[in-house]
Each structure stands twice: as C-alpha cells, then as structure tokens.
Scaffold this active site. Structure first.
Site, PDB file in Angstrom:
ATOM      1  N   LYS A 195      55.255   8.055  -7.280  1.00  0.00           N
ATOM      2  CA  LYS A 195      55.319   6.633  -6.932  1.00  0.00           C
ATOM      3  C   LYS A 195      56.374   5.852  -7.741  1.00  0.00           C
ATOM      4  O   LYS A 195      57.561   5.927  -7.463  1.00  0.00           O
ATOM      5  CB  LYS A 195      53.919   6.010  -7.030  1.00  0.00           C
ATOM      6  CG  LYS A 195      52.931   6.650  -6.013  1.00  0.00           C
ATOM      7  CD  LYS A 195      51.586   5.990  -6.021  1.00  0.00           C
ATOM      8  CE  LYS A 195      50.562   6.819  -5.258  1.00  0.00           C
ATOM      9  NZ  LYS A 195      50.480   6.519  -3.834  1.00  0.00           N
ATOM     10  N   ASP A 227      46.225  12.885 -13.825  1.00  0.00           N
ATOM     11  CA  ASP A 227      46.990  12.558 -12.617  1.00  0.00           C
ATOM     12  C   ASP A 227      47.362  11.075 -12.710  1.00  0.00           C
ATOM     13  O   ASP A 227      46.563  10.203 -12.364  1.00  0.00           O
ATOM     14  CB  ASP A 227      46.158  12.843 -11.362  1.00  0.00           C
ATOM     15  CG  ASP A 227      46.889  12.408 -10.101  1.00  0.00           C
ATOM     16  OD1 ASP A 227      46.385  12.698  -9.002  1.00  0.00           O
ATOM     17  OD2 ASP A 227      47.955  11.769 -10.205  1.00  0.00           O
ATOM     18  N   TYR A 269      41.613  11.578  -5.686  1.00  0.00           N
ATOM     19  CA  TYR A 269      42.520  12.244  -4.750  1.00  0.00           C
ATOM     20  C   TYR A 269      43.781  12.618  -5.512  1.00  0.00           C
ATOM     21  O   TYR A 269      44.299  11.824  -6.303  1.00  0.00           O
ATOM     22  CB  TYR A 269      42.868  11.296  -3.598  1.00  0.00           C
ATOM     23  CG  TYR A 269      43.906  11.797  -2.613  1.00  0.00           C
ATOM     24  CD1 TYR A 269      45.174  11.211  -2.564  1.00  0.00           C
ATOM     25  CD2 TYR A 269      43.622  12.831  -1.727  1.00  0.00           C
ATOM     26  CE1 TYR A 269      46.129  11.646  -1.649  1.00  0.00           C
ATOM     27  CE2 TYR A 269      44.571  13.273  -0.809  1.00  0.00           C
ATOM     28  CZ  TYR A 269      45.825  12.677  -0.770  1.00  0.00           C
ATOM     29  OH  TYR A 269      46.767  13.115   0.135  1.00  0.00           O
TER      30      TYR A 269
HETATM   31  P1  KE4 Z   1      51.816  11.807  -2.530  1.00  0.00           P
HETATM   32  O1  KE4 Z   1      51.871  13.275  -2.163  1.00  0.00           O
HETATM   33  O2  KE4 Z   1      51.207  10.953  -1.424  1.00  0.00           O
HETATM   34  O3  KE4 Z   1      53.163  11.250  -3.029  1.00  0.00           O
HETATM   35  O4  KE4 Z   1      50.863  11.676  -3.799  1.00  0.00           O
HETATM   36  C1  KE4 Z   1      49.548  12.190  -3.748  1.00  0.00           C
HETATM   37  C2  KE4 Z   1      48.694  11.461  -4.776  1.00  0.00           C
HETATM   38  C3  KE4 Z   1      48.378  12.099  -5.961  1.00  0.00           C
HETATM   39  N1  KE4 Z   1      47.638  11.482  -6.921  1.00  0.00           N
HETATM   40  C4  KE4 Z   1      47.201  10.207  -6.746  1.00  0.00           C
HETATM   41  C5  KE4 Z   1      46.388   9.563  -7.830  1.00  0.00           C
HETATM   42  C6  KE4 Z   1      47.504   9.504  -5.553  1.00  0.00           C
HETATM   43  O5  KE4 Z   1      47.035   8.243  -5.387  1.00  0.00           O
HETATM   44  C7  KE4 Z   1      48.263  10.132  -4.551  1.00  0.00           C
HETATM   45  C8  KE4 Z   1      48.592   9.442  -3.234  1.00  0.00           C
HETATM   46  N2  KE4 Z   1      47.919   8.190  -3.008  1.00  0.00           N
HETATM   47  C9  KE4 Z   1      47.751   7.810  -1.618  1.00  0.00           C
HETATM   48  C10 KE4 Z   1      47.000   6.485  -1.552  1.00  0.00           C
HETATM   49  N3  KE4 Z   1      45.816   6.437  -2.275  1.00  0.00           N
HETATM   50  C11 KE4 Z   1      49.058   7.711  -0.932  1.00  0.00           C
HETATM   51  C12 KE4 Z   1      49.011   7.034   0.418  1.00  0.00           C
HETATM   52  C13 KE4 Z   1      49.049   8.028   1.551  1.00  0.00           C
HETATM   53  O6  KE4 Z   1      48.353   9.083   1.470  1.00  0.00           O
HETATM   54  O7  KE4 Z   1      49.746   7.733   2.542  1.00  0.00           O
END
Ligand code: KE4
Length: 428
Positions: free
Chosen positions: A267, A239, A144
């Site tokens: 993060k 990523d 993701y």
């Molecule tokens: P954000 O747009 O949520 O800050 O980041 C997207 C993203 C991009 N790449 C990786 C590897 C990620 O894990 C994420 C976001 N992770 C999720 C949980 N697996 C965030 C939690 C959520 O969606 O509320």
C-alpha cells in the site's frame, strides 16, 4: 442517486470481468447498489463518471495517505516513465527504497520488494517455514493477509488440529498447515502452541487489525505474541501492509515498541502503485534466493516506475509534523462522529488507530471478531448509502477500515461530521 454512466459501465464490465470488478470488495455486494466508476481523484476528493464529487475516506484501501494525485508523486512518475518503466534489471531507485525501509524499521535489516501485499505475506510465510524448517502457521480469524491459498483458511471443527479452506479451489491439504486463533484472545494462541509445541513456524498478525474493520490489539496482546513465539522457536510476522508508514514512520512496530522477526509491507510504500515488500533479520533473509534455498521472484518487482512513486510518498512522510497533522485530523473526525452518533442516539463504537478507523454499529466494546460480527450491518449499509448520496465515500463494508489522508482539511472533516448527522437523521 442517479448513476446512469456507472450503471452502464457496470453492466458492460460484468460482461468481461467476473462480477464487473478486479477485486471483490469493490463490487458493493456488501452494501448493495451500483459502485460509482471513478473518473479522477485530486487531494481528498474523487469524482465519478456521472460528475458526483465525494470526500474520500477509502483512499484506495490505504495507499493514498497523501491523497490523490499528489504533485510530488505525479512528478516522480512522469520523470520515471520518461526514462522507461521496467528493465528486469537492478535500478538505483529500488536500492534507495530498500534503504529507506530498513532505516525506518530497525527490525528490518534486509528487505525484498514484490508487487502486492499478497505476495509479501505469501513469501513471508514461506520464509518462516524455510528458516524454522517447520510447517504450521498461526493466523487470526478476522485478519486478512492476501489471497494465497494457505491464508484463505478458517478454524476447522477440531480447532486445535487444522484450518479449513474459506475459498473454493484451496485443497484441504493446503489449509491443514494453518492453525486459526482468535484476535485479542491470548489463550486461543497458547492452546495451539500447547497442541503443537515444535511444529509452528510462525504467527502472522495484523498488529492493528484492519480487515474486520479496525480492531486495535488489547493491552499486552502483542507483547505476549512476541514472548510466545520466542519461547517456542517460532517467528513473529507483522503484516503491516496497512499499518506500515500509516501509524507512524516506524509503523505499528514503532508505535508498540515490538520487534517482529519478519515484516510485510504494501500500500503506502507504493504511493498508489503496485509495491509490496517483506523483510526482517539478516540471518532470516539469508534464506532468500539467490542467497539461500527459499525461492521467490517477480518480473516487475522493484520496477523504477512503482518504486519512484513509493519513494516520493515516503519523502513526504518524512517531513516534520506530518504524523501529528494526520493524528489531529483523525482525532477531529472521531470526536465529531462520536458526537453525531450520540446526538442521534445511535449505538455506535468508533475504533481508531491513528488515521485508520471504523464506526461499528454496535454498543461496544468491539475487540473481537465475535463482537464485530454482532454489528448492525443493515444499519451500516443504510448509513453508507446516505453518506454516499451526500458526497462522502466511506469503506463499502462494515468490516473494512476507513482512512484519513494528509489531503483532508479541518473544513472537510467538519463538513463530513455535519453530513453524518444528517445521514443518521435520514436512516435512523
Ligand atoms: P494486496 O494483495 O491486496 O495488495 O494486499 C493484501 C493484504 C495483505 N495484508 C493486509 C493487512 C491487507 O489489508 C491486504 C489487502 N487489504 C484489502 C482491503 N482490506 C485490499 C482491498 C482489496 O482486496 O481489493
């Protein structure tokens, strides 16, 4: 477990917010039940509005490697806020954060700060297309990279042709430029390059997958992606939104000694505030406006409040022995949990990379999405709630990563292991 205030708040929230949450995974739809509304966090603990205390292994999905309300982060925020939170103009702090990132990651010669991991990954893909003048992107099923249209895609029936949307509202035409391979399955990538030898702008990959639960790369997988992209004139995009500054100060690329062309971050670099970033080779970053033709912008990008929290976090992570400490705590937890699963005779495979880990209710190995999907989700969900009732907050989905922070202690880890043994006895 009685959650009267959370239940009341959740009912109210659902009146005004779709599903009562501002991000779907928080809804507990995967595990069932009412999500506790969190009142505050301190160190490795959070308390919900009904007064229940939890040892927290979610850590806000990864940013809180220092734990909650770390004094250095709080002080940095208080100071920054007192001087104004955003100016829409350059500030000194954003230069310092960019410098630290470039210093930490040799593959990153220039970096652009944004406000989320989604923005970072979306922009990185646009950049790869701008630089190569090609349209196709390869992603991996189970990985993701945020919710940009072209990334909410799964393999279509003609897996060598194009992806199909996984979300309503994404036109097939948007998904068609995304090709989907299988994580840890190199032939699935080679077949896509064979089918599209000159059309692929890049591969975007989580160097350690965290979004199907933790699935580390098998030996040789990442070096092969580096070789394939170089051979075909495509870019390798790491990523590292989760792994950046989590697996070491040099991220996964430092751990595996691979130089990607573009890196996405998020993060941890925000210390719990909204910060994302994408960066890479200077010749690639020359494409980015206002220098080059690839446009990307953001009102709050690099704002002093968020960047100050990120800087305070990275300063703590530069202290000697920090990552050894993190590894020691995470290993203690893994050893303890494996012992608890074995004693309970529960088939469980604990995948770990540094301080990110997932216990799959699966006899193992768990190295592919197909194996992940064969996990006993119902059993995970029972275990999740049994742990929550005992005061341990795990990731509310079998298919997400849990995190150990520097605020956890040996005593917290040992308590967690003892509670896991009790929970496994209770749920079987
Ligand atoms: P954000 O747009 O949520 O800050 O980041 C997207 C993203 C991009 N790449 C990786 C590897 C990620 O894990 C994420 C976001 N992770 C999720 C949980 N697996 C965030 C939690 C959520 O969606 O509320």
């Amino acid at each position: 477990m009685q959650l009267p205030k959370s239940e009341k708040l959740f009912a109210q929230a659902q009146q005004y917010i779709p599903g009562g949450v501002n991000s779907p995974v928080r809804s507990f739809r995967s595990v069932g039940g009412t999500p506790p509304f969190i009142a505050r966090g301190q160190g490795c603990r959070v308390w919900d509005v009904d007064g229940h205390e939890y040892i927290d292994y979610l850590g806000s999905w990864g940013p809180l490697v220092l734990g909650h309300a770390h004094p250095a982060v709080v002080a940095a925020l208080q100071k920054a806020a007192a001087d104004g939170t955003s100016f829409g103009a350059p500030v000194e702090q954003e230069v310092e954060l960019a410098r630290r990132i470039c210093q930490a990651l040799p593959s990153v010669e220039q970096v652009r700060l944004v406000n989320s991991g989604t923005e970072a990954c979306m922009s990185a893909i646009r950049l790869a297309r701008a630089f190569t003048k090609r349209n196709k992107i390869i992603k991996f099923s189970g990985c993701y990279h945020g919710h940009a249209d072209g990334l909410l895609v799964k393999a279509g029936s003609g897996a060598l042709t194009h992806g199909v949307p996984t979300s309503a509202g994404v036109p097939a035409s948007y998904a068609s430029e995304t090709l989907v391979a299988d994580y840890n399955d190199l032939p699935s990538v080679e077949r896509l390059f064979a089918a599209h030898p000159r059309d692929i702008a890049g591969i975007i990959v989580e160097p350690v997958a965290g979004n199907m639960g933790v699935v580390p790369p098998v030996e040789g997988f990442l070096p092969a992606l580096r070789r394939l992209t170089s051979q075909h004139g495509a870019l390798l995009i790491f990523d590292e939104v989760i792994t950046g500054f989590r697996l070491g100060y040099g991220g996964a690329q430092g751990l595996f000694n691979i130089k990607p062309d573009i890196t996405c971050l998020g993060k941890i670099i925000g210390g719990g505030l909204p910060v994302g970033a994408y960066g890479g080779r200077a010749d690639i970053m020359q494409q980015v406006a206002p220098l080059g033709p690839m446009y990307q912008a953001g009102t709050l990008s690099g704002n002093p409040l968020a960047v100050s929290a990120g800087l305070a976090c990275l300063t703590e992570l530069q202290r000697p022995g920090i990552y050894q400490r993190l590894e020691s705590l995470a290993q203690r937890l893994a050893v303890g949990l494996n012992r608890a699963f074995a004693e309970a005779e529960v088939p469980c495979t604990l995948n770990r990379a540094g301080s990110m880990l997932t216990g799959f209710f699966h006899p193992g190995p768990v190295q592919t999405l197909a194996q992940v999907e064969a996990s006993d989700v119902a059993r995970y969900n029972r275990y999740f709630h049994a742990m929550l009732e005992r005061g341990v907050y795990l990731a509310p989905s079998q298919f997400e990563a849990g995190f150990v922070s520097l605020a956890h202690t040996e005593a917290d880890i040992d308590r967690t292991v003892a509670l896991a043994a009790a929970a496994l006895q209770a749920v079987g």
